[in-house]
Write an enzyme that holds these catalytic residues in place. Structure first.
Site, PDB file in Angstrom:
ATOM      1  N   PRO A  23      31.968  -8.563 -51.397  1.00 54.13           N
ATOM      2  CA  PRO A  23      34.056  -8.059 -51.372  1.00 54.13           C
ATOM      3  C   PRO A  23      33.896  -7.121 -50.410  1.00 54.13           C
ATOM      4  CG  PRO A  23      33.254  -8.431 -53.316  1.00 54.13           C
ATOM      5  CD  PRO A  23      31.841  -8.828 -52.464  1.00 54.13           C
ATOM      6  N   TYR A 183      34.991   1.421 -60.987  1.00 55.34           N
ATOM      7  CA  TYR A 183      36.389   1.099 -61.138  1.00 55.34           C
ATOM      8  C   TYR A 183      36.309   0.593 -62.896  1.00 55.34           C
ATOM      9  CZ  TYR A 183      36.538   0.850 -55.913  1.00 55.34           C
ATOM     10  OH  TYR A 183      36.392   1.579 -55.417  1.00 55.34           O
ATOM     11  N   ARG A 325      28.501  -4.265 -44.181  1.00 53.92           N
ATOM     12  CA  ARG A 325      28.937  -4.264 -42.902  1.00 53.92           C
ATOM     13  C   ARG A 325      28.482  -4.993 -41.634  1.00 53.92           C
ATOM     14  NH1 ARG A 325      28.221   0.284 -46.613  1.00 53.92           N
ATOM     15  NH2 ARG A 325      29.767   2.103 -46.723  1.00 53.92           N
TER      16      ARG A 325
END
Length: 358
Positions: A23, A183, A325
């Site tokens: 993600p 998170y 990446r």
């Protein structure tokens, strides 16, 4: 035969290979809606040969977005464009997954390219009511979060459950719960963010309670034949934080609740973290969790080379390698890697003329 390009079956789904798309937030939505950018971005990975394509974090509530430009799945109106994207990607042979997330105390921030050094990261057009297990900010420059009430926690659980139902309607075949990178679900896990004294704080049992309740709620509505993944930060890389030993314990609990794969990342919870970065630096976490619990794992983090990714799967460190990446640099990395490893892989017929020959 290449281990990386062998199929993997999770429940009723078979991935055509062990290469997945990690993600990656694109910060390119308005009001949570996917756009043509997401279609092209994700579609390139599907045509490029990835076995599993995971979306960026999709917020389960508006205030659960990392930024005002994040993808969302809190509204039925988000479904049609997502369905368009999943239909295209699945037609290319990829399995489509969505990451369900709530940013917690790291919400309402500017996009990375809009953050001046040292500035308060609260975004223009953002919101002040960022939520967390406790009123402990991520860093001095971040806003003070509101401690979630028990009613608020129940609403978070319901939001994840509702988002899973929308994900199914949108054509996703895999759900990943985001319990990493500082998170909300990760915040409850770590003593560095969770100072509660009720049944959601203190002991390991209490700190893991919310993630397990969210997992149960999602698994209850997610079809039995479809896989459920959980992404964790295996360590906070900070004294007094979440540890690898706790991650092993948690993985066993998640496996018992019907989680099919643990996506093993790390960090993101503490601004003062000290990460020992290097090629494949997080692979040992995936290896240990897989070895000690028997649950399949995904390895992530500075995996860039075909031979390196092959070794991760071949030596049993992980069942899937997720790239980020490197796929941004080359969305057709799987096609190139298969050639380098001498593996057979299907190219889109439109690209067949460019297939590399030995």
């Amino acid at each position: 035969m290449s281990a990386l390009f062998s199929p993997l079956t999770l429940r009723s789904l078979t991935l055509r290979n062990r290469v997945g798309v990690s993600p990656m937030c694109q910060y390119s939505s308005e009001d949570g809606f996917a756009t043509d950018w997401h279609l092209v971005h994700l579609g390139a990975f599907a045509t490029g040969g990835a076995g599993l394509v995971l979306t960026e974090a999709a917020a389960v509530t508006p205030e659960g977005r990392i930024s005002p430009h994040d993808l969302g799945i809190w509204d039925d109106a988000h479904i049609p464009m997502l369905r368009h994207i999943t239909a295209f990607c699945r037609a290319q042979g990829a399995v489509m997954g969505i990451q369900l997330a709530h940013a917690g105390r790291k919400a309402s921030t500017r996009r990375p390219w809009e953050q001046p050094a040292g500035a308060v990261p609260l975004a223009e057009g953002g919101w002040d009511n960022v939520m967390a297990p406790s009123a402990v900010p991520f860093a001095p420059t971040y806003p003070l979060p509101q401690e979630l009430s028990l009613d608020g926690i129940a609403q978070v659980i319901a939001s994840f459950r509702a988002a899973a139902n929308r994900a199914l309607a949108a054509g996703f075949q895999v759900v990943e719960l985001h319990a990493a990178h500082g998170y909300l679900l990760h915040e409850f896990l770590s003593p560095l963010a969770n100072a509660r004294t009720d049944r959601y704080g203190g002991s390991f049992e209490n700190r893991t309670r919310l993630l397990l309740e969210v997992t149960d709620a999602v698994r209850a509505v997610w079809p039995d034949e479809l896989p459920l993944i959980v992404r964790i930060s295996a360590t906070d890389w900070a004294d007094g934080g979440w540890t690898v030993d706790e991650s092993v314990q948690l993985a066993s609990l998640l496996k018992a609740r019907g989680v099919d794969l643990i996506d093993c990342s790390s960090g993101g919870l503490a601004a003062h973290q000290q990460i020992a970065i290097g090629p494949g630096y997080q692979v040992p976490f995936a290896h240990r969790i897989r070895a000690e619990t028997g649950v399949p794992t995904a390895a992530v983090g500075l995996i860039t080379d075909a031979a390196q990714a092959e070794q991760v799967v071949a030596d049993g460190s992980a069942d899937v390698v997720l790239l980020a990446r490197e796929l941004l640099r080359n969305p057709r990395w799987p096609l190139m890697a298969a050639h380098a490893l001498g593996a057979s892989i299907t190219w889109p017929p439109q690209y067949e003329r460019a297939r590399l020959r030995s």
